[in-house]
Design a protein around this motif. Structure first.
Motif, PDB file in Angstrom:
ATOM      1  N   MET B  87       0.788  -0.985   0.180  1.00 52.24           N
ATOM      2  CA  MET B  87       0.001  -0.132   0.029  1.00 52.24           C
ATOM      3  C   MET B  87       0.689   1.233  -0.096  1.00 52.24           C
ATOM      4  N   THR B  88       1.858   0.868   0.755  1.00 47.51           N
ATOM      5  CA  THR B  88       2.721   2.558   0.614  1.00 47.51           C
ATOM      6  C   THR B  88       3.371   2.684  -0.351  1.00 47.51           C
ATOM      7  N   SER B  89       3.640   1.873  -1.160  1.00 47.01           N
ATOM      8  CA  SER B  89       4.419   1.572  -2.169  1.00 47.01           C
ATOM      9  C   SER B  89       2.949   2.286  -3.601  1.00 47.01           C
ATOM     10  N   ALA B  90       2.425   2.155  -2.868  1.00 44.29           N
ATOM     11  CA  ALA B  90       1.130   2.482  -4.337  1.00 44.29           C
ATOM     12  C   ALA B  90       0.613   3.721  -4.191  1.00 44.29           C
ATOM     13  N   ILE B  91       0.518   4.118  -2.717  1.00 39.91           N
ATOM     14  CA  ILE B  91       0.480   5.123  -2.487  1.00 39.91           C
ATOM     15  C   ILE B  91       1.820   6.423  -3.218  1.00 39.91           C
ATOM     16  N   ARG B  92       3.054   6.112  -2.924  1.00 43.65           N
ATOM     17  CA  ARG B  92       3.728   6.631  -3.388  1.00 43.65           C
ATOM     18  C   ARG B  92       4.050   7.175  -4.822  1.00 43.65           C
ATOM     19  N   TRP B  93       3.568   5.835  -4.879  1.00 44.31           N
ATOM     20  CA  TRP B  93       3.784   6.090  -6.846  1.00 44.31           C
ATOM     21  C   TRP B  93       2.502   6.718  -7.647  1.00 44.31           C
ATOM     22  N   ILE B  94       1.195   6.861  -7.050  1.00 44.55           N
ATOM     23  CA  ILE B  94       0.983   7.759  -7.751  1.00 44.55           C
ATOM     24  C   ILE B  94       1.042   8.613  -7.173  1.00 44.55           C
ATOM     25  N   ALA B  95       1.588   9.114  -6.017  1.00 43.76           N
ATOM     26  CA  ALA B  95       1.525  10.264  -5.790  1.00 43.76           C
ATOM     27  C   ALA B  95       2.829  11.010  -6.913  1.00 43.76           C
ATOM     28  N   ALA B  96       4.143  10.143  -6.792  1.00 43.02           N
ATOM     29  CA  ALA B  96       5.207  10.670  -7.667  1.00 43.02           C
ATOM     30  C   ALA B  96       4.600  11.305  -8.560  1.00 43.02           C
ATOM     31  N   LYS B  97       3.791  10.608  -9.988  1.00 44.46           N
ATOM     32  CA  LYS B  97       3.067  10.418 -10.931  1.00 44.46           C
ATOM     33  C   LYS B  97       2.724  11.814 -11.291  1.00 44.46           C
ATOM     34  N   ILE B 151      -9.605   3.954  -3.019  1.00 47.55           N
ATOM     35  CA  ILE B 151      -8.551   4.840  -4.029  1.00 47.55           C
ATOM     36  C   ILE B 151      -9.240   6.020  -3.833  1.00 47.55           C
ATOM     37  N   ASP B 152     -10.651   6.305  -4.148  1.00 41.61           N
ATOM     38  CA  ASP B 152     -11.576   7.650  -3.267  1.00 41.61           C
ATOM     39  C   ASP B 152     -10.373   8.607  -2.630  1.00 41.61           C
ATOM     40  N   VAL B 153      -9.777   7.862  -0.922  1.00 41.00           N
ATOM     41  CA  VAL B 153      -9.064   9.138  -0.702  1.00 41.00           C
ATOM     42  C   VAL B 153      -8.035   9.304  -0.925  1.00 41.00           C
ATOM     43  N   VAL B 154      -7.085   8.137  -1.492  1.00 42.52           N
ATOM     44  CA  VAL B 154      -6.313   8.487  -2.039  1.00 42.52           C
ATOM     45  C   VAL B 154      -6.071   9.532  -3.222  1.00 42.52           C
ATOM     46  N   VAL B 155      -6.552   8.976  -3.881  1.00 39.85           N
ATOM     47  CA  VAL B 155      -6.155  10.016  -5.867  1.00 39.85           C
ATOM     48  C   VAL B 155      -7.462  11.186  -4.902  1.00 39.85           C
ATOM     49  N   GLY B 156      -8.339  11.369  -3.950  1.00 43.91           N
ATOM     50  CA  GLY B 156      -8.949  12.323  -3.233  1.00 43.91           C
ATOM     51  C   GLY B 156      -8.595  13.370  -2.776  1.00 43.91           C
ATOM     52  N   THR B 157      -7.741  12.878  -2.187  1.00 46.73           N
ATOM     53  CA  THR B 157      -6.602  13.614  -1.614  1.00 46.73           C
ATOM     54  C   THR B 157      -5.694  14.084  -1.982  1.00 46.73           C
ATOM     55  N   LEU B 158      -4.784  13.943  -2.750  1.00 41.54           N
ATOM     56  CA  LEU B 158      -3.946  14.354  -3.728  1.00 41.54           C
ATOM     57  C   LEU B 158      -4.219  14.879  -5.536  1.00 41.54           C
ATOM     58  N   LEU B 159      -5.814  14.961  -5.430  1.00 38.78           N
ATOM     59  CA  LEU B 159      -5.983  15.531  -6.478  1.00 38.78           C
ATOM     60  C   LEU B 159      -6.494  17.043  -5.746  1.00 38.78           C
ATOM     61  N   HIS B 160      -7.530  17.058  -5.013  1.00 42.91           N
ATOM     62  CA  HIS B 160      -7.564  17.977  -3.713  1.00 42.91           C
ATOM     63  C   HIS B 160      -6.598  18.663  -3.714  1.00 42.91           C
TER      64      HIS B 160
END
Lengths: 192, 192
Positions: B87-97, B151-160
């Motif tokens: 999960m950590t790598s997934a979150i860091r990956w999408i954040a980096a992208k 996904i809503d939490v991670v992507v939503g937070t980063l995009l907001h």
DNA sequence: GAGTTTCGATACCTCAAGTATCGATACTCA
DNA sequence: TGAGTATCGATACTTGAGGTATCGAAACTC
């Protein structure tokens, strides 16, 4: 300055009070057609008002929506005395607001526009977000960056769900959101 | 059916391979001008291609952006064996992208359009989100609704954050996001 | 009634998405 | 080499929404 008289009604035809009617028309139209298809012309028609009248009061569609949301949200509600109650009520409150017909769509839609419009982003930030942010900072005793993070998580999550499904988040997931957020912000948890 | 020959190049002028050039032009233009002001005409000019050529390959601006993001994201990366590492790598990956030039703006922008465009929402959901969602479901052994919430939490937070500030989330806040999310999804934590 | 200001109606401008057309070009096949 | 086919770029166009300009009619004050 020049006009010393305390007030007295200024000369000329007084402005008709159309705000309430326009706000109601905005929410119902956005709810019915979605944000992009809710044109200002259509909103004016539903409100029984000329398009020019709307543009005399609001400089842009985005500004109209922001004012409409300010009206829909009302003052900051900070119920409860404890930290947990305070945060729980805040999350549930914004989730419920987003669930109201038209409000969620308008909220997500104006954020959409803001992505490509720095001016609108500024209005959104200063008029809509800041009051709630400051109230939360005050009530929770957290620094600005922590509260901003809190807002990003809560609002971002709720809006992402709204944007992807077209429906507000169900109660069970809102409860999960509360359970996830609370421990991380509990009792002066160490700063980042 | 009618054309039995295994393949052989079909008759006529073959299509020039413009995908890579157009994707690069899309990201750089979106990065420079923002989503809304990155018009298809402009992207075409930057790519050195006619606007009509773009519309021959992608039915809409939204579809172009989605394909561009698919290309930018690449295959699902699921590094690490343990739950937490995964999960950590997934979150860091999408954040980096999202932090890559143009990607975050394009991502936020296409979500914007999706708010008022159910067809685009469908494309976004099935082509972009579903592959990652399915991979996560498989890797984590979580049911669909839990992964959707993740996904809503991670992507939503980063995009907001991206949408409100115009800048991607800083590392410290991404770390806070990881710390907040992990316990809630740790070790088959009970379902809602 | 004179002066002032807002009202609705209408026409207009601008800009971007998306479509249509057409001659030029790059192939295959005979 | 030439006929056939499909894509290319260029250009002009349609549509739709945001936003502006103008103007006579209406609603007020003095």
């Amino acid at each position: 300055m020049t006009r010393a008289t305390t007030s007295a009604r200024p000369p000329g035809r007084p402005r008709s009070g159309v705000h309430a009617v326009v706000f109601a028309a905005t929410l119902s139209t956005v709810h019915e057609l979605g944000y992009a298809r809710a044109t200002v012309e259509r909103i004016a028609a539903v409100a029984g008002v000329a398009k020019t009248t709307i543009y005399r009061r609001w400089p842009s569609k985005g500004a109209l929506i922001v004012d409409c949301l300010l009206d829909a949200f009302g003052p900051v509600p900070l119920a409860g005395t404890g930290r947990a109650e305070l945060m729980t009520s805040a999350i549930r409150w914004i989730a419920a607001k987003i669930g109201e017909p038209g409000v969620g769509d308008a909220f997500a839609g104006v954020f959409s526009d803001a992505v490509s419009d720095p001016a609108l982003r500024e209005v959104l930030s200063s008029r809509l977000q800041d009051p709630y942010r400051l109230a939360l900072q005050d009530a929770l005793g957290e620094p600005e960056n922590r509260v901003l993070f809190f807002i990003d998580v809560v609002v971002g999550t709720l809006l992402h769900r709204m944007g992807m499904t077209g429906e507000p988040m169900v109660d069970a997931d809102v409860a999960a959101l509360v359970e996830m957020v609370l421990p991380h912000f509990g009792e002066s948890a160490g700063p980042a």
